[in-house]
Design an enzyme around this catalytic site. Structure first.
Site, PDB file in Angstrom:
ATOM      1  N   LYS A   1       0.862  -1.185   0.000  1.00 37.92           N
ATOM      2  CA  LYS A   1       0.000   0.000   0.000  1.00 37.92           C
ATOM      3  C   LYS A   1       0.897   1.233   0.000  1.00 37.92           C
ATOM      4  CE  LYS A   1      -4.405   1.307   2.018  1.00 37.92           C
ATOM      5  NZ  LYS A   1      -5.523   0.880   2.840  1.00 37.92           N
TER       6      LYS A   1
ATOM      7  N   GLU B   1     -19.430  -5.943   9.741  1.00 34.35           N
ATOM      8  CA  GLU B   1     -20.407  -5.196  10.541  1.00 34.35           C
ATOM      9  C   GLU B   1     -21.437  -6.117  11.180  1.00 34.35           C
ATOM     10  OE1 GLU B   1     -19.330  -4.270   7.528  1.00 34.35           O
ATOM     11  OE2 GLU B   1     -18.356  -2.349   7.928  1.00 34.35           O
TER      12      GLU B   1
ATOM     13  N   ARG C   1     -25.584  -2.588   6.669  1.00 35.21           N
ATOM     14  CA  ARG C   1     -25.271  -4.010   6.460  1.00 35.21           C
ATOM     15  C   ARG C   1     -25.747  -4.894   7.603  1.00 35.21           C
ATOM     16  NH1 ARG C   1     -20.029  -5.344   3.229  1.00 35.21           N
ATOM     17  NH2 ARG C   1     -20.952  -4.506   1.347  1.00 35.21           N
TER      18      ARG C   1
HETATM   19  C1  LIG Z   1     -18.768  -2.343   4.475  1.00 36.04           C
HETATM   20  C2  LIG Z   1     -17.602  -1.414   4.643  1.00 36.04           C
HETATM   21  N1  LIG Z   1     -17.033  -1.277   5.868  1.00 36.04           N
HETATM   22  C3  LIG Z   1     -15.998  -0.441   6.038  1.00 36.04           C
HETATM   23  C4  LIG Z   1     -15.504   0.285   4.987  1.00 36.04           C
HETATM   24  C5  LIG Z   1     -14.378   1.287   5.213  1.00 36.04           C
HETATM   25  N2  LIG Z   1     -13.186   0.918   4.462  1.00 36.04           N
HETATM   26  C6  LIG Z   1     -12.850   1.503   3.310  1.00 36.04           C
HETATM   27  S1  LIG Z   1     -11.451   0.919   2.664  1.00 36.04           S
HETATM   28  C7  LIG Z   1     -11.240  -0.137   3.940  1.00 36.04           C
HETATM   29  C8  LIG Z   1     -10.056  -1.039   3.972  1.00 36.04           C
HETATM   30  C9  LIG Z   1     -10.074  -1.977   2.824  1.00 36.04           C
HETATM   31  O1  LIG Z   1      -8.951  -2.798   2.901  1.00 36.04           O
HETATM   32  P1  LIG Z   1      -8.544  -3.662   1.666  1.00 36.04           P
HETATM   33  O2  LIG Z   1      -9.747  -4.295   1.070  1.00 36.04           O
HETATM   34  O3  LIG Z   1      -7.453  -4.562   2.066  1.00 36.04           O
HETATM   35  O4  LIG Z   1      -8.031  -2.588   0.611  1.00 36.04           O
HETATM   36  P2  LIG Z   1      -6.718  -1.683   0.700  1.00 36.04           P
HETATM   37  O5  LIG Z   1      -7.155  -0.350   1.209  1.00 36.04           O
HETATM   38  O6  LIG Z   1      -5.742  -2.332   1.607  1.00 36.04           O
HETATM   39  O7  LIG Z   1      -6.255  -1.620  -0.691  1.00 36.04           O
HETATM   40  C10 LIG Z   1     -12.270   0.001   4.874  1.00 36.04           C
HETATM   41  C11 LIG Z   1     -12.356  -0.731   6.146  1.00 36.04           C
HETATM   42  C12 LIG Z   1     -16.127   0.122   3.735  1.00 36.04           C
HETATM   43  N3  LIG Z   1     -15.748   0.807   2.668  1.00 36.04           N
HETATM   44  N4  LIG Z   1     -17.158  -0.728   3.599  1.00 36.04           N
END
Ligand SMILES: Cc1ncc(C[n+]2csc(CCOP(=O)(O)OP(=O)(O)O)c2C)c(N)n1
Length: 646
Positions: free
Chosen positions: A288, A377, A405
């Site tokens: 990242k 969630e 959700r």
């Molecule tokens: C249902 C839901 N919960 C929480 C979030 C907040 N959120 C946005 S990006 C993220 C992290 C995602 O991690 P990953 O899928 O590994 O992607 P990366 O950012 O590491 O590329 C979170 C928790 C979301 N977008 N949707």
């Protein structure tokens, strides 16, 4: 300031242009794309680290697959900046996340390359599988369907539901697992351990590469030869990993892990995978923030850093002379620590948002009292319910939009079971630049209709503290009500916010300002706009009364009786949907008690409101301070004119 793209990137208006390039030019495309993202985000803001991490993947996927006919689905979509820039939006990219500009996430209306609208996580596998099955039904066997999902998003139940189904189909689905070990904060849970295990197994990785080469060679000898190699490969994986492969167990062919930044290897692997039928998963390892030192080093901070100096890596901070009010989320975080210190039964639960909700303050102070459960969630709510059955006092903090959700869990696992779980809904109301997928528009309506549920919203920091204090009190915890406290994204209004913790009587509002002609009833932080509107109106000689209701449920009926006995013009204001919201609750009260009054309701209409700064969206929907003042004038003067005509 318009950002100039690199020479080669400037020639790529669509993926068609990209596909015309020879493979050896892709490295330059990646470099220029990465630089363009850095240049733009440093000046215009937005998500950062995730897009840098998938630069090579974005280029390789559009290079190898025939988008937009092949369907490319990004999970969450915060990492899709490279995709947007390569698919015709390079020259408008500076409008990203601005009012009326490009959306910060893939959006179907915006581009034919955005095959699926997104913002919430873990939808990509199900959506891409739906597309793949539809292609089969429509006899389009050559169409590819690709879901790109992060290791964080993979922790959600929905992702597993999609894989469970996919493994039982022969759909043409490729899942690209973009594994960077990070969610917004470091990823958590057993799956995280599992992925690390695969990634670090040296023997497995060495043999795997050899098998891969063999597989490539055998594919030209037809199906049965491939099947034999595939069996050998599966057996090897199982033996070398000392366990069966999780994805293979779900009947998905597992490939990888491979270096997601090696554009050469990435494109050849994807080309090979194109010829392998059925549902499959490619495990890519990425970093990242790749290519921007500070972002690689502190990945949480650089998830969405705000504006920064791209040369020094210094994040721009506004400097104020006077102390400023804190963010509501920080008031939540610090107050929770105070409550843990007073009440050893208090715990905090967050589904993957420790820094976003400021639960990380508790995690640091009392790690054993705080739980990050991953992007889950539904689990967060039922897990909280389970703890509540044992007398733990649970603050379950979920953004209003993500709580959508877990609705069934709130009804079935909390309210029907009469458990006093405390829900703190952050980002309630308009979320701002993240747009409609993130607006917390519906929580008042969806929470207030559930029995055994108290619904409240603080107008300022002190009220947030006091509501939290009230919710964990013996009186509430020994009762049978869950307790929702909703508050918005951003700052409150009190620089000196560390007020003594005091109980608030449940279902009691307060008068902010007495007045005449019109009563303004507000819920939550938006009440501060009404204070500004009233000040403006007083200068014009108009004197509306203003009440901060604090509770949508139970409503302060005593206060409402007094209001409707004195006023025949009432304005309700909420940063939430009008249908079924706070204003609706007031109308229900009127109907119930036979009051006649002219009521105007301000709030979020029955429409998808796009992205922009919060104040821009409040203005668009007519409940910014000017909108409130206008509504009061209309109520007063329309009424007078009607009276004259009568
Ligand atoms: C249902 C839901 N919960 C929480 C979030 C907040 N959120 C946005 S990006 C993220 C992290 C995602 O991690 P990953 O899928 O590994 O992607 P990366 O950012 O590491 O590329 C979170 C928790 C979301 N977008 N949707």
């Amino acid at each position: 300031m318009l950002i100039t793209p690199g020479k080669l990137l400037a020639t790529i208006d669509t993926p068609e242009d990209l596909r015309k390039l020879s493979k050896d030019r892709l490295l330059q495309v990646c470099d220029e794309l990465r630089q363009f993202i850095i240049d733009n985000v440093s000046v215009y803001g937005g998500h950062f680290g995730a897009s840098l991490g998938v630069v090579e993947l974005s280029v390789a996927l559009h290079y190898v697959f025939n988008t937009p006919d092949d369907q490319l689905v990004w999970d969450v979509g915060h990492q899709a900046y490279g995709h947007k820039i390569l698919t015709g939006r390079r020259d408008s990219f500076h409008t990203n996340r601005f009012y009326k500009g490009l959306s910060g996430f893939p959006k179907r209306k915006e581009s034919e390359y955005d095959s699926f609208g997104v913002g919430h996580s873990s939808t990509s596998i199900s959506a891409a599988l739906g597309m793949a099955v539809a292609s089969q039904l429509q006899n389009l066997p050559n169409r590819h369907h690709i879901a790109v999902i992060g290791d964080g998003a993979m922790t959600a139940g929905l992702a597993f539901e999609g894989m469970n189904h996919a493994g039982a189909t022969n759909s043409n689905l490729l899942i690209v697992l973009n594994d960077n070990c990070m969610s917004i904060d470091p990823n958590v849970g057993a799956l995280r351990e599992y992925l690390t295990d695969i990634t670090t197994s040296h023997t497995y990785n060495k043999v795997k590469d050899e098998v891969w080469n063999l597989l490539g060679k055998m594919s030209m000898f037809g199906k049965s030869a491939q099947e034999i190699v595939s069996k050998i490969e599966t057996g090897l994986k199982a033996t070398l990993l000392h366990q069966s492969n999780l994805f293979e167990s779900l009947n998905l062919r597992y490939f990888g892990p491979i270096d997601g930044h090696d554009i050469d290897h990435l494109t050849s692997v994807l080309e090979d995978l194109k010829d392998i039928p059925g549902p499959k998963l490619l495990h890519c390892l990425t970093v990242k923030g790749k290519g921007y030192g500070p972002a690689e080093k502190d990945q949480t901070k650089w998830h969405a850093p705000g504006l920064f100096d791209k040369v020094t890596g210094e994040i721009t901070k506004k400097v104020y002379e006077a102390p400023q009010p804190p963010k509501y989320q920080d008031v939540f975080g610090y107050t929770l620590v105070e409550l843990v210190e007073r009440n050893p039964r208090v715990v905090g639960v967050t589904p993957a948002m420790p820094s976003g909700s400021s639960m990380n303050i508790l995690m640091k102070a009392y790690p054993e009292r705080a739980f990050d459960v991953g992007i889950a969630e539904q689990h967060a709510v039922t897990f909280s319910a389970g703890m509540a059955t044992q007398g733990e006092v649970v603050f379950c903090n979920i953004y209003s939009t993500f709580m959508q959700r877990a609705y069934d869990q709130v009804v079935h696992d909390v309210c029907i079971q009469e458990l006093p779980v405390i829900f703190c809904l952050d980002r309630a109301g308009f979320a701002g630049a993240d747009g409609p997928t993130h607006h917390g528009a519906y929580d008042i309506a969806y929470m207030r209709c559930i029995p055994n549920m108290i619904v409240s919203a603080p107008m300022n920091e002190q009220e947030l503290r006091n509501l939290m204090f009230t919710a964990q009190s013996e009186e509430i915890q020994s009762g049978n009500n869950a307790f929702t406290i909703r508050y918005p994204r951003g700052e409150g209004v009190m620089p000196n916010w560390r007020t003594p913790l005091e109980s608030i009587p449940v279902g009691k509002g307060r008068m902010i300002q007495d007045g005449e002609d019109v009563a303004i009833l507000t819920i939550g932080h938006i009440g501060n706009y009404a204070v500004q509107a009233s000040a403006q109106l007083r200068k014009e000689g108009l004197h509306p009364a203003h009440f901060d209701m604090r509770f949508v449920k139970p409503l302060d009926e005593e206060l409402l009786h007094a209001v409707f006995q004195r006023f025949d013009k009432v304005l309700t204001v909420e940063d939430g949907c009008l249908m079924g919201g706070f204003g609706s609750a007031v109308l229900e009260f009127m109907a119930e008690h036979g009051y006649l009054a002219r009521v105007k309701r301000l709030g979020i209409p029955d429409a998808i409101v796009e992205h922009g700064e919060q104040i821009e969206l409040h203005r668009e929907c007519g409940f910014d301070p000017d909108g409130i003042a206008r509504a009061v004038r209309e109520l007063i003067f329309t009424g007078r004119r009607q009276a004259v005509i009568a």
